[in-house]
Design a protein around this motif. Structure first.
Motif, mmCIF file in Angstrom:
data_model
loop_
_atom_site.group_PDB
_atom_site.id
_atom_site.type_symbol
_atom_site.label_atom_id
_atom_site.label_comp_id
_atom_site.label_asym_id
_atom_site.label_seq_id
_atom_site.Cartn_x
_atom_site.Cartn_y
_atom_site.Cartn_z
ATOM 1 N N LYS A 253 62.737 28.042 -10.958
ATOM 2 C CA LYS A 253 62.510 29.341 -10.313
ATOM 3 C C LYS A 253 61.110 29.372 -9.707
ATOM 4 C CE LYS A 253 61.780 34.218 -11.539
ATOM 5 N NZ LYS A 253 61.752 35.199 -12.642
ATOM 6 N N GLY A 254 61.030 29.664 -8.401
ATOM 7 C CA GLY A 254 59.749 29.624 -7.701
ATOM 8 C C GLY A 254 59.338 30.960 -7.105
ATOM 9 N N ILE A 255 59.395 32.039 -7.872
ATOM 10 C CA ILE A 255 58.899 33.332 -7.388
ATOM 11 C C ILE A 255 57.375 33.303 -7.506
ATOM 12 C CG2 ILE A 255 58.837 35.817 -7.764
ATOM 13 C CD1 ILE A 255 61.470 34.982 -6.660
ATOM 14 N N THR A 256 56.691 33.130 -6.379
ATOM 15 C CA THR A 256 55.240 32.940 -6.436
ATOM 16 C C THR A 256 54.480 34.232 -6.719
ATOM 17 O OG1 THR A 256 55.090 33.134 -4.024
ATOM 18 C CG2 THR A 256 55.303 30.917 -4.953
ATOM 19 N N PHE A 257 55.112 35.374 -6.500
ATOM 20 C CA PHE A 257 54.603 36.633 -7.037
ATOM 21 C C PHE A 257 55.754 37.616 -7.124
ATOM 22 C CE2 PHE A 257 52.434 40.667 -7.528
ATOM 23 C CZ PHE A 257 51.486 40.314 -8.480
ATOM 24 N N ASP A 258 55.804 38.346 -8.251
ATOM 25 C CA ASP A 258 56.914 39.262 -8.487
ATOM 26 C C ASP A 258 56.402 40.676 -8.739
ATOM 27 O OD1 ASP A 258 59.300 40.449 -9.106
ATOM 28 O OD2 ASP A 258 59.406 39.627 -11.141
ATOM 29 N N THR A 259 56.516 41.516 -7.731
ATOM 30 C CA THR A 259 56.166 42.930 -7.908
ATOM 31 C C THR A 259 57.287 43.710 -8.582
ATOM 32 O OG1 THR A 259 57.130 43.619 -5.803
ATOM 33 C CG2 THR A 259 54.823 42.862 -5.765
ATOM 34 N N GLY A 260 58.464 43.096 -8.623
ATOM 35 C CA GLY A 260 59.665 43.812 -9.050
ATOM 36 C C GLY A 260 60.466 44.319 -7.869
ATOM 37 N N GLY A 261 59.877 44.237 -6.663
ATOM 38 C CA GLY A 261 60.573 44.761 -5.491
ATOM 39 C C GLY A 261 60.610 46.285 -5.526
ATOM 40 N N GLN A 296 64.140 4.569 -15.518
ATOM 41 C CA GLN A 296 65.347 4.147 -14.812
ATOM 42 C C GLN A 296 66.408 5.242 -14.889
ATOM 43 O OE1 GLN A 296 66.428 0.340 -16.385
ATOM 44 N NE2 GLN A 296 64.529 -0.641 -15.742
ATOM 45 N N ILE A 297 66.243 6.242 -14.075
ATOM 46 C CA ILE A 297 67.167 7.369 -14.022
ATOM 47 C C ILE A 297 67.009 8.048 -12.676
ATOM 48 C CG2 ILE A 297 65.498 9.005 -15.026
ATOM 49 C CD1 ILE A 297 67.853 10.298 -16.523
ATOM 50 N N ASN A 298 68.053 8.663 -12.185
ATOM 51 C CA ASN A 298 67.988 9.429 -10.937
ATOM 52 C C ASN A 298 67.839 10.911 -11.267
ATOM 53 O OD1 ASN A 298 68.371 7.069 -9.483
ATOM 54 N ND2 ASN A 298 70.585 7.324 -9.374
ATOM 55 N N VAL A 299 66.923 11.566 -10.569
ATOM 56 C CA VAL A 299 66.641 12.979 -10.829
ATOM 57 C C VAL A 299 66.502 13.707 -9.494
ATOM 58 C CG1 VAL A 299 65.150 14.631 -12.019
ATOM 59 C CG2 VAL A 299 65.343 12.288 -12.894
ATOM 60 N N VAL A 300 67.079 14.880 -9.403
ATOM 61 C CA VAL A 300 66.911 15.759 -8.242
ATOM 62 C C VAL A 300 66.197 17.014 -8.717
ATOM 63 C CG1 VAL A 300 68.071 17.167 -6.494
ATOM 64 C CG2 VAL A 300 68.950 14.890 -7.049
ATOM 65 N N GLY A 301 65.184 17.428 -7.987
ATOM 66 C CA GLY A 301 64.481 18.672 -8.285
ATOM 67 C C GLY A 301 64.716 19.678 -7.174
ATOM 68 N N ILE A 302 65.144 20.876 -7.515
ATOM 69 C CA ILE A 302 65.413 21.930 -6.538
ATOM 70 C C ILE A 302 64.556 23.142 -6.875
ATOM 71 C CG2 ILE A 302 67.147 23.488 -5.584
ATOM 72 C CD1 ILE A 302 69.265 21.395 -6.258
ATOM 73 N N ILE A 303 63.815 23.635 -5.890
ATOM 74 C CA ILE A 303 62.944 24.794 -6.092
ATOM 75 C C ILE A 303 63.200 25.825 -4.995
ATOM 76 C CG2 ILE A 303 60.565 25.625 -6.176
ATOM 77 C CD1 ILE A 303 59.744 22.842 -7.163
ATOM 78 N N PRO A 304 63.902 26.915 -5.306
ATOM 79 C CA PRO A 304 63.974 28.032 -4.362
ATOM 80 C C PRO A 304 62.711 28.878 -4.559
ATOM 81 C CG PRO A 304 65.342 28.481 -6.281
ATOM 82 C CD PRO A 304 64.694 27.150 -6.515
ATOM 83 N N SER A 305 61.937 29.062 -3.501
ATOM 84 C CA SER A 305 60.640 29.727 -3.654
ATOM 85 C C SER A 305 60.452 30.839 -2.635
ATOM 86 C CB SER A 305 59.511 28.699 -3.509
ATOM 87 O OG SER A 305 58.257 29.302 -3.742
#
Length: 500
Positions: A253-261, A296-305
């Motif tokens: 989770k990449g919420i770089t700032f959360d006011t709460g909306g 020795q492993i495959n890894v995917v990193g996903i960041i919605p920001s």
């Protein structure tokens, strides 16, 4: 800071030429053959000057027969990783001085000194970390070199390499979680990911609003539209395993700032909402660690920001949005935004045909109420994955605890205007949030780590912890069944790690 590992027996300690030496002393041991050090420990133990119990210590200034001017004897109890961390922290607290640039830590009194290496390295890194990026008057880290003295370098090789990677990963996660939101925007996180993409075996792709719109990520877009900062959807690939081998997918989770909306938060402690991208920081940190360790492993990193802001375009309570999966969501509370950006990322993760998916998020205050700041909340739809995450946390001293996922907890998510609501009331809030996410993972083995209580500390010690990088790294190591990276030179007597 530079770490190195060398063979140093107790009898050699008197000749150690550094600014200070920290000696880890078990509660029960024989001091025969320990030279000046053995004689000193025996004497202070018999006189009662060095009490038993992890964290007890004795400071010695210019002890007779030693080259070093400052020597600290620190008890480690039974020598477990937890006791080692306590002892190193207590010892370092006594050695804070402007002139301390080179430190020796003697581990060879311990029966299993190789198991103490990693714990000692993390304790040193934690104790000496200092945030200076936006604080030019702060003092940067003075300690520059730490030498770990062990009975046999070869036996401690793997622990040292893992410790090196762990320090690098945790410190990167701390650094970016600690930065103020105006110095850690979604675009800044994308830049970090791109830099990691220049490292061996890592590739990075960054998608902007147009690409995300084309993918149909309506839930993610709904959260982002209230901010002037453009969203970023970050995808990193680490190719350490065989081509075609199913990857582990990490979603942060990449919420770089959360006011709460529109459902705006109270003003008190809202500054701490810069830490709401702790999940993203942990994914970035884990990839930095992977680049160091090369398992020795495959890894995917996903960041919605993105940011969660309350301007005139912001999503409103009662709005219905359509997720990438096609499922519709009634947004009952705009402060439950993390699950909205994660659900689209979890749907996207399926395209990699993963062996499992693990999401990491500062998701709910309810998890803080349930578990406090000691253990991360862990949820999983598969027992094997849950057991593996729990074991990795214990091994890395980055603890988690499994919470339930009974189907009945999802009843509160029912909506009369969409396929689901995004909240289900206060009761069991961490669990209902996990049930929401579960709707987007199908049959893929899935784990959810709620780090709302563990990603940062409040109060006088306010700052990011770098968790759960250590847990994630250990899980990936265990999955890869790594013994030792082949790229490392045969002799480690003078191997140095830089973790700055």
């Amino acid at each position: 800071m530079d770490f190195e590992i060398k063979q140093f027996l107790p009898a050699d300690a008197a000749q150690w030429s550094v600014d200070a030496v920290l000696v880890l002393v078990p509660d029960t041991a024989s001091w025969e053959g320990g030279g000046e050090l053995g004689a000193l420990i025996k004497a202070v133990t018999e006189r009662g000057d060095l009490e038993q119990g992890a964290g007890k210590f004795l400071f010695c200034y210019r002890p007779d027969g030693f080259k070093v001017s400052r020597l600290v004897l620190a008890r480690v109890g039974d020598g477990s990783a937890l006791q080692v961390r306590k002892a190193v922290a207590a010892g370092l607290a006594q050695l804070k001085a402007p002139g301390l640039k080179k430190l020796g830590i003697l581990l060879s009194l311990l029966d299993k000194d190789s198991e103490a290496v990693r714990a000692a390295m993390m304790a040193v890194a934690d104790a000496t970390y200092s945030y200076v990026t936006t604080k030019p008057t702060a003092q940067s880290r003075v300690l520059r070199q730490v030498t770990l003295g062990v009975k046999a370098v070869a036996a401690s090789r793997e622990a040292f390499l893992i410790g090196r990677a762990q320090v690098v990963g945790v410190e990167l996660a701390k650094e970016w979680a600690n930065r103020p939101a105006n110095h850690a925007t979604p675009s800044h996180l994308a830049d970090v990911a791109r830099k990691l993409g220049h490292k061996s075996r890592i590739k990075t792709e960054v998608l902007g609003p147009k690409a995300v719109t084309a993918l149909g990520m309506g839930a993610f877009l709904a959260v982002a539209r209230g901010s002037a900062e453009p969203l970023r959807f970050i995808v990193m690939r680490y190719q350490g395993g065989a081509k075609g081998s199913a990857p582990v997918v990490l979603v942060g989770k990449g919420i770089t700032f959360d006011t709460g909306g529109i459902s705006i938060k109270p003003a008190a402690e809202m500054d701490e909402m810069k830490f709401d991208m702790g999940g993203a920081a942990s994914v970035l940190g884990t990839f930095a660690a992977l680049a160091e360790l090369q398992p020795q492993i495959n890894v995917v990193g996903i960041i919605p920001s993105c940011e969660n802001m309350p301007d005139g375009l912001a999503v409103k309570p009662g709005d219905v949005v359509t997720s990438m999966s096609g499922q519709t969501i009634e947004v009952l509370n705009t402060d439950a935004e993390g699950r909205l950006i994660l659900c689209d990322a979890l749907t996207y993760a399926a395209r990699f045909k993963p062996r499992c998916v693990i999401d990491i998020a500062t998701l709910t205050g309810a998890c803080v109420v349930a578990l406090g700041a000691v253990r991360t909340g862990m949820f999983s739809s598969h027992n094997d994955l849950a057991d593996a995450l729990q074991a990795a946390g214990e091994e890395a001293q980055d603890l988690c605890w499994r919470l339930p996922l009974d189907d009945e907890y999802a009843d509160g998510l029912k909506s009369g205007f969409a396929d689901m609501g995004n909240v289900a009331g206060r009761a069991g809030g961490a669990i209902t949030a996990a049930k929401f996410l579960q709707k987007f993972v199908s049959d893929t083995p899935w784990g959810h780590l709620d780090i709302a209580g563990t990603a940062w500390k409040s109060g006088a010690a306010k700052g990011a912890t770098g968790r759960p990088v250590s847990l994630l790294l250990q899980y990936l190591i265990n999955e890869s069944k790594i013994a030792q990276p082949g790229r490392v030179t045969k002799s480690l007597r003078n191997v140095v790690v830089r973790a700055e």
